[in-house]
Design an enzyme around this catalytic site. Structure first.
Site, PDB file in Angstrom:
ATOM      1  N   ASP A  99      -0.773   4.674  -0.636  1.00 37.57           N
ATOM      2  CA  ASP A  99      -1.379   5.749  -0.470  1.00 37.57           C
ATOM      3  C   ASP A  99      -1.374   7.217  -1.820  1.00 37.57           C
ATOM      4  O   ASP A  99      -0.215   7.646  -1.462  1.00 37.57           O
ATOM      5  CB  ASP A  99      -0.735   6.416   1.491  1.00 37.57           C
ATOM      6  CG  ASP A  99      -1.315   6.922   1.193  1.00 37.57           C
ATOM      7  OD1 ASP A  99      -2.879   8.029   0.899  1.00 37.57           O
ATOM      8  OD2 ASP A  99      -1.239   7.702   1.914  1.00 37.57           O
TER       9      ASP A  99
ATOM     10  N   LYS B 224      -5.789  15.521  -6.410  1.00 39.91           N
ATOM     11  CA  LYS B 224      -7.041  14.631  -5.666  1.00 39.91           C
ATOM     12  C   LYS B 224      -8.644  15.458  -5.484  1.00 39.91           C
ATOM     13  O   LYS B 224      -8.979  14.601  -5.597  1.00 39.91           O
ATOM     14  CB  LYS B 224      -6.133  13.584  -4.259  1.00 39.91           C
ATOM     15  CG  LYS B 224      -7.250  12.977  -4.068  1.00 39.91           C
ATOM     16  CD  LYS B 224      -6.469  12.110  -3.003  1.00 39.91           C
ATOM     17  CE  LYS B 224      -7.105  10.907  -2.350  1.00 39.91           C
ATOM     18  NZ  LYS B 224      -6.110  10.608  -0.801  1.00 39.91           N
TER      19      LYS B 224
ATOM     20  N   GLU C 157      -9.149   4.852   3.102  1.00 36.23           N
ATOM     21  CA  GLU C 157      -7.669   4.961   3.972  1.00 36.23           C
ATOM     22  C   GLU C 157      -7.648   5.191   5.671  1.00 36.23           C
ATOM     23  O   GLU C 157      -6.910   4.082   6.292  1.00 36.23           O
ATOM     24  CB  GLU C 157      -7.322   7.408   3.623  1.00 36.23           C
ATOM     25  CG  GLU C 157      -6.793   6.845   2.627  1.00 36.23           C
ATOM     26  CD  GLU C 157      -7.080   8.251   2.120  1.00 36.23           C
ATOM     27  OE1 GLU C 157      -7.332   9.515   2.976  1.00 36.23           O
ATOM     28  OE2 GLU C 157      -6.687   8.871   0.010  1.00 36.23           O
TER      29      GLU C 157
ATOM     30  N   ASP D  27      -8.391  10.454  10.267  1.00 31.35           N
ATOM     31  CA  ASP D  27      -7.405  11.005   9.034  1.00 31.35           C
ATOM     32  C   ASP D  27      -7.564  12.576   8.603  1.00 31.35           C
ATOM     33  O   ASP D  27      -8.674  12.750   7.727  1.00 31.35           O
ATOM     34  CB  ASP D  27      -7.832   9.581   8.742  1.00 31.35           C
ATOM     35  CG  ASP D  27      -7.284   9.885   7.382  1.00 31.35           C
ATOM     36  OD1 ASP D  27      -6.102  10.694   7.280  1.00 31.35           O
ATOM     37  OD2 ASP D  27      -6.746   9.011   6.362  1.00 31.35           O
TER      38      ASP D  27
END
Length: 594
Positions: A9, A70, A174, A198
Site C-alpha cells: 500500500d 503521491k 485501494e 476510503d
C-alpha cells in the site's frame, strides 16, 4: 529459492507491506517494529533517509525532506492542485523539460529528482522490510493506487516500482483491496452490497461492491485524488500561523523549520481530536502555545467533509442503488477515524452503524497481499475460486470535429475491457487522421483530461464520410489504456502515457541510479555500525580502567583511551575500514595492558 509475492500500500502519508501465507494475510513490521512506515524521504550531507529516520529529522532539514509525493505522481506543474500544494511545501518543486522535479541538496550537491524516484525509495523500503521478515528476495508485488487515479497517475506508479527494481504483477484499486480484506475477515453468507469509504492522508475514494461468496464485483467508484488528511493538516497550520501572529505578534510563516514542526504538531493534534475534545502543544524552540477544540477543527474543515459525503451520493447514483440497498459501510484510511466524518456518514445512511471490523490503516495492504497470492502459480486452497471484477474510474473517448468527446468506454465499465467505435473522414480524399484521446465526464474535450494523440495514415482516398477509421480502446487489469486506430489500409496503436511521463530509457537510467542510492545507503549503514562498535568499545574500556591492578596501568590506559577518543572526535566521517582498524588496534593495546 521460494518466490513470494507481497502487497504494498503506497500511501500519501504512510505505507505498508503485507504477505499472504499459511491461510492468512499479515502485515510485516518495519525495522522499528511499526506496522506502517512514513512515506517520507530525506537527503542530508551524508546519506539518504527513508521512513521514520527521514520523518524524525524533518524539522531540522525541511528543504530536503520530501513528503506527500503521491500527490505529484502523474501530474503537471500547471495543475491547480499542484500549485496549491507548492505554497505549503518547504521543499522546492519545479518544472524542467516539461516534467515536475524536486530540487534537493544531497552530499553537498544539488539534485533534481522526479516524483517517481521518491516513490521508488519508499517502495524499496517496503521491499527491504518484506525481505528481512521473509528471509528471501522479493521481486513480484501487487501495488495499490487510489481508485480515482487517472491513466497518467497509474503509469507513474508503475514507473516508480520499476525504478525500485520491482515487477508489478497487478495494480489494484485501494478500496477494492480493502474490500477483499473485509470479505476474508468477516464471515458472511449470500449476497452483500458493501460501500468502502476510503479516506486517507492525501486521497479519497468511495467504492460500491457486491460480494457473493468469493465473487467480488465493483458496481461504481468515485473520488478525489486531492482530498485527505493533508488538507485538514494544512487548514490547521494556516489557523495557527494566523493565531500566533494575532496573539503573539509573531509571524513564523517564513521559518521553514518552525513550519515543519507546526505541521507535525497539527498531524498529532488531528489524531488526538479523534479521541479527545481538545488538543494542545508548545512549539519547540518558542513560547508559542497552540490550542484547538474538536468543534473548531470540525468547523474549519466542514466543507471538505461535506465534499466527501457528496461523492458518496454520486457513487450511489452511478451504481443505480439506494441507501437502503447498502448492507455495510466499511471505513478505510486514517481520516475515516475523525468523529465528525463518521457522524455525517452515519446520518447520510439514516443512522446506520458503520463497520469497523477491519483496521483502516492496514486493510489495503492486506487485500493487496491476497491479490498477490492469487497471482502465484500455487494458489492456497482458501483463495481458490475468489474472483475480482473492478471498473475504470473515468470515461474515455476520442475528440471529434466539433471539439466534443465521443465516449468509447464509459466510466464504471468493468475491466479488463475492449470497446470500439467507427469514425469517418471529414475531407474528400483524406489519407491520414489524427486520433486525440481524452478522459473525463464533460462534453467538450477542452474540459477533460488530454491523454495523448497519434496519427494513422494509409486511409483509402474516398469522398468525405465514406472511409472509416475504427478506434479500439482496451484497458488491462491494471487500468492502463491502449488505443488502436484501424483503417482499410493500415493500423496504428499507442499505449497511453502522459506527455511528461518518463521514457523507457529514463526509467532504466533511474533504476540504475536507485541501485546506486541503495548501495550508498548500505555502505553508510555499515560505516555507522563500525562507528558505533568502536565507540561502544571505547566506553566499555573507560568503565574497566579502574579495575586494572596497578596505577601505572590505569594511567597508560587512560592515555590510550584519550588518544583514540580524540581521533574519533576528529574523524566522525571516517570509512568503515578505518573504524574497524582503530577498534582492532585498541583491542590489541587493551590486551597488552591487561
Amino acid at each position: 529459492m521460494e518466490k513470494i509475492a507481497v502487497g504494498i500500500d503506497l500511501g500519501t502519508t504512510y505505507s505498508a507491506v503485507a504477505v499472504y501465507r499459511n491461510g492468512k494475510s499479515e502485515i510485516i513490521q518495519n525495522d522499528q517494529g511499526n506496522r506502517t512506515t512514513p512515506s517520507v524521504v530525506a537527503f542530508t550531507s551524508t546519506q539518504r533517509l527513508v521512513g521514520e529516520a527521514a520523518a524524525f529529522q524533518a524539522a531540522n532539514n525541511p528543504e530536503n525532506t520530501i513528503y506527500g509525493v503521491k500527490r505529484l505522481m502523474g501530474r503537471n506543474m500547471d495543475d491547480p492542485a499542484i500549485q496549491q500544494d507548492i505554497k505549503s511545501w518547504p521543499f522546492c518543486v519545479m518544472q524542467e523539460n516539461n516534467m515536475v522535479k524536486l530540487d534537493v541538496k544531497h552530499k553537498g550537491e544539488r539534485k533534481r529528482l522526479v516524483p517517481e524516484q521518491i516513490s521508488a525509495a519508499i517502495l524499496e523500503k517496503m521491499k527491504e522490510t518484506a525481505e528481512s521478515f521473509l528471509g528471501t528476495e522479493v521481486k513480484d508485488v501487487v501495488v495499490t493506487c487510489p481508485a480515482y487515479f487517472n491513466n497518467s497517475q497509474r503509469q507513474a506508479t508503475k514507473d516508480a516500482a520499476q525504478i525500485a527494481g520491482l515487477n508489478v504483477l497487478r495494480m489494484i484499486n485501494e478500496p477494492t483491496a480493502a474490500a477483499i480484506a473485509y470479505g476474508l475477515n468477516v464471515n458472511h453468507t449470500g449476497r452483500k452490497n458493501i460501500l468502502i469509504f476510503d479516506f486517507g492522508g492525501g486521497t479519497f475514494d468511495v467504492t460500491i461492491l457486491t460480494i457473493k461468496d468469493k465473487d467480488y464485483k465493483v458496481r461504481a467508484t468515485n473520488g478525489d485524488t486531492h482530498l485527505g488528511g493533508e488538507d485538514f493538516d494544512q487548514r490547521m497550520v494556516e489557523h495557527f500561523v494566523s493565531e500566533f501572529k494575532r496573539k503573539n505578534n509573531r509571524d513564523i510563516s517564513s521559518d521553514k523549520g518552525l513550519m515543519r514542526n507546526l505541521k507535525t504538531h497539527c498531524e498529532r493534534a488531528k489524531k488526538i481530536l479523534s479521541v479527545a475534545t481538545k488538543a494542545e502543544f508548545v512549539l519547540e524552540g518558542t513560547d508559542l502555545v497552540g490550542s484547538l477544540s474538536r468543534a473548531r477543527f470540525e468547523d474549519m474543515n466542514e466543507d471538505l467533509f461535506e465534499k466527501a459525503i457528496k461523492l458518496v451520493g454520486e457513487t450511489l447514483r452511478d451504481a443505480e442503488m439506494s441507501k437502503n440497498e447498502i448492507d455495510e459501510v466499511v471505513l478505510v484510511g486514517g481520516s475515516s477515524r475523525i468523529p465528525k466524518i463518521q457522524e455525517m456518514l452515519s446520518e447520510f445512511f439514516d443512522g446506520k452503524a458503520l463497520s469497523q471490523k477491519i483496521n483502516p490503516d492496514e486493510a489495503v495492504a492486506l487485500g493487496a497481499a491476497v491479490q498477490a497470492a492469487l497471482l502465484q502459480e500455487n494458489v492456497e486452497k482458501q483463495l481458490k475460486g475468489l474472483k475480482m471484477c473492478d471498473v475504470c474510474p473515468l470515461s474515455l473517448g476520442s475528440e471529434v470535429r466539433d471539439g466534443s468527446v465521443s465516449v468509447i468506454i464509459k466510466r464504471n465499465s468493468p475491466i479488463p475491457i475492449k470497446s470500439s467505435k467507427n469514425f469517418v473522414t471529414c475531407h474528400d480524399y483524406q489519407e491520414s487522421a489524427s486520433v486525440r484521446i481524452f478522459e473525463g465526464e464533460r462534453l467538450m474535450s477542452k474540459d477533460n483530461n488530454f491523454l495523448g494523440e497519434f496519427t494513422v495514415s494509409g486511409i483509402p482516398p474516398m469522398l468525405r464520410g465514406q472511409a472509416k477509421i475504427e478506434n479500439v480502446y482496451e484497458i488491462d487489469e491494471n487500468g492502463i489504456l491502449k488505443v488502436t486506430a484501424v483503417t482499410a489500409g493500415s493500423s496504428k496503436s499507442i499505449t497511453i502515457t502522459n506527455k511528461s511521463r518518463l521514457s523507457k530509457d529514463d526509467a532504466t537510467r533511474l533504476a540504475v541510479e536507485a541501485a546506486k542510492f541503495k548501495e550508498e545507503d548500505k555502505m553508510h549503514e555499515e560505516r555507522l555500525k563500525a562507528y558505533n562498535s568502536f565507540e561502544r568499545y571505547l566506553y566499555d574500556i573507560r568503565r574497566k580502567i579502574t579495575s586494572l591492578a596497578t596505577e601505572s596501568k590505569q594511567k597508560k590506559a587512560k592515555g590510550i583511551v584519550g588518544d583514540f577518543s580524540k581521533w574519533l572526535e576528529d574523524h566522525p566521517l571516517a570509512s568503515k575500514e578505518e573504524f574497524e582498524k582503530k577498534e582492532h588496534d585498541l583491542r590489541e593495546y587493551w590486551h597488552q595492558i591487561q
